[in-house]
Scaffold this active site. Structure first.
Site: not given
Length: 449
Positions: A281, A309, A328, A381
Site C-alpha cells: 500500500d 506508487d 482492489d 466497490c
C-alpha cells in the site's frame, strides 16, 4: 419510499428502540436537536470522511453521553442518506431555522424517541406534522431518489431506469453487520455458539460457509472472541470477491492495494497460513491498521511493504513471480453508499474520470507481477461500468497475454451468491439484490508462456 406511487414519505418510520436518550427536562432533549444541527453544519462542508467528522465532533462535545451518541450518529447518517429530501422538505414552510428542521427530520427518520424530535419550537412541530403527508412521487428527481443527478443519470444510462431506481432505494438503508469466521482459529459453529452465549444472534449467509450476519447492530468489537481473532467484520460482498482469488496452499499472493487488509486476511485464511502473502500500500497508516489485525488473526505468512506508487522499482523483485495478484483499486465507492453515504456528495464525474486513469496505471504495473498461468483479480466497490467493464475491456485490448476467465469457473455452485448473474463473465453484486455492498470483480488469467 422512492419509486412507489402507493407509498408516501417514510417520516413515520418506527423507532428502532436501540438507542436511549437522557430523560431529563425538555431542555436536554432540545439540546440533542441542536447538537445534531451543529453536526449537520459540519458534515455539509464535505471536507473529509463522515466517520472522521463525527468522531471529532464527539471528542469536542464530551457532554454527549454514551446513550446520546448513537442517537446523534444515527441521525447524522440518516441526514446524509436522505439529504436532498430532508433539505427540500425543511425549506417547505415559514419560520424556524432550516438546519434545526433538518435535524428534527433526521432524528425522526433514524428512529429517535419522540421525546427528542418533538421538543423545541412548536412551529417546527407543526411543519413536521404537515410534511409527513408529502407523497414521495410528487418530489423532483434529487429529493425523490436522494442521489446526485449525475450518478442517477449515469446508472440509468448504463443499466436502465428500473436498476437506477432500485439502487437509489436500496442505498437509503443502513448496511447489515457481516462477520467472517477466521478458520485459522475457530469453526463457524463455535463462533455462532460463543456469540449466542453473549446474547448476540448471528445467521448464516447463503453461499458463504464462513460468513455470518448479525441480527441488529451489536457491538461485536468488544467481545473476547473478536479480540482473540476468532472472527473479523467484513461485508458479504467483500468476502465473495476474496473467494475469487482462489489461492492454493503454498502460493505467492500479492495484494497490490491492501489497505487495512480485510481481503488479505480472508485470502491468508484460505491458504491455511501456507505460502506467502505480500500486502502493499502507499499508506503507512493503512498498513499500520492491518498489522495488529494480522497478529490477532494468527496470520504468520505475510509481509507488508509501503510503496511510493504503483511504479515503485522495489517491486521488480516480484516480476512474473506471483501466483495471484489482487488489485482492489481506489475507486468511487459508489457500491458502498449504505455505509458511506457521504461519498455521493464528495465524488463527481471529474473525480471518477481521474480515478479511471489511476486504475489503468495500477493495472498496467500490477499485471507485470503475475507469473505465467497466474491470475490477476481486479476488484472495485463501484457500480459504474466506467470503473468496471470498461477498464477490463481496455486492459484486455492492451495485454493480449491475458484472457478473461468466467467467475463461475472459479467458484463452485455452492459458493456462489444467488444474486450474481451466473451467465456473465465478470462478477457483479448490487446492494438491492443480495444485501451486500455493490462489488465488481474480473478474473484475468495470464497465458502459460
Amino acid at each position: 419510499m422512492a419509486g412507489s406511487s402507493k407509498k408516501k414519505s417514510p417520516l413515520r418510520r418506527p423507532s428502532t428502540g436501540g438507542a436511549r436518550v437522557n430523560r431529563g427536562a425538555a431542555g436536554p432533549r432540545y439540546g440533542v436537536i441542536s447538537l445534531v444541527a451543529q453536526l449537520i453544519d459540519l458534515l455539509n462542508l464535505f471536507d473529509g470522511p463522515a466517520d472522521a467528522v463525527i468522531s471529532r465532533f464527539f471528542k469536542d462535545h464530551p457532554e454527549l453521553g454514551g446513550r446520546d451518541r448513537p442517537v446523534v450518529a444515527e441521525a447524522a447518517y440518516c441526514w446524509l442518506r436522505y439529504r436532498y429530501r430532508i433539505n427540500h422538505l425543511a425549506q417547505s414552510g415559514e419560520g424556524g431555522p432550516t438546519v434545526m428542521r433538518q435535524a428534527k427530520l433526521a432524528l425522526l427518520w433514524s428512529g429517535a424517541p419522540e421525546a427528542i424530535w418533538s421538543a423545541g419550537r412548536s412551529e417546527d412541530n407543526e411543519w413536521l406534522s404537515r410534511v409527513i403527508h408529502v407523497p414521495v412521487d410528487n418530489l423532483s428527481q434529487e429529493p425523490k431518489t436522494c442521489l446526485p443527478a449525475w450518478l442517477y443519470e449515469q446508472i440509468t444510462t448504463e443499466f436502465g431506469p428500473d436498476r437506477a431506481l432500485s439502487f437509489a432505494q436500496a442505498v437509503l438503508s443502513a448496511a447489515p453487520l457481516d462477520l467472517r469466521v477466521n478458520t485459522l482459529k475457530a469453526s463457524t459453529q463455535e463462533v455462532v455458539a460463543g456469540l449466542a452465549a453473549q446474547g448476540i444472534e448471528v445467521l448464516p449467509i447463503a453461499g458463504l460457509e464462513d460468513g455470518l450476519r448479525a441480527v441488529g447492530k451489536p457491538v461485536v468489537g468488544r467481545t473476547e472472541m473478536f479480540q482473540e481473532g476468532l472472527f473479523e467484520v467484513q461485508d458479504a460482498g467483500s468476502q465473495w470477491v476474496s473467494k475469487l482469488v482462489a489461492p492454493r496452499r503454498g502460493d505467492l499472493v500479492i495484494d497490490f492495494c491492501a489497505g487495512a487488509g480485510g481481503k488479505t486476511l480472508a485470502v491468508a485464511a484460505a491458504m491455511k497460513n501456507t505460502g506467502r502473502v505480500v500486502a502493499l500500500d502507499t499508506s503507512e497508516r493503512r498498513l499500520q491498521k492491518f498489522r495488529p489485525r494480522a497478529a490477532r488473526s494468527g496470520m504468520s505468512n505475510f509481509y507488508t511493504m509501503v510503496i511510493n506508487d504503483e511504479a515503485d522499482p522495489r517491486l521488480n523483485k516480484y516480476f512474473s513471480k506471483a501466483d495471484r495478484v489482487v488489485v482492489d483499486v481506489p475507486c468511487s465507492g459508489m457500491g458502498t453508499l449504505r455505509r458511506n453515504p457521504d461519498l455521493k456528495f464528495r465524488q463527481g464525474p471529474q473525480g471518477v474520470a481521474e480515478l479511471v486513469e489511476k486504475q489503468k496505471s495500477i493495472l498496467h504495473h500490477a499485471c507485470q507481477l503475475v507469473k505465467p498461468d497466474g491470475r490477476l483479480v481486479y476488484i472495485t466497490c463501484s457500480v459504474l461500468k466506467q470503473e468496471n467493464e470498461e477498464i477490463v475491456e481496455w486492459f484486455l485490448a492492451n495485454n493480449p497475454e491475458f484472457r478473461l476467465r468466467r467467475w463461475t469457473e472459479v467458484l463452485n455452485p455452492a459458493d456462489r451468491p444467488a444474486s450474481a448473474d451466473q451467465t456473465a463473465d465478470t462478477f457483479r453484486l448490487w446492494p438491492e439484490d443480495g444485501e451486500s455492498d455493490g462489488f465488481f470483480a474480473a478474473v484475468l488469467q495470464r497465458s502459460k508462456s
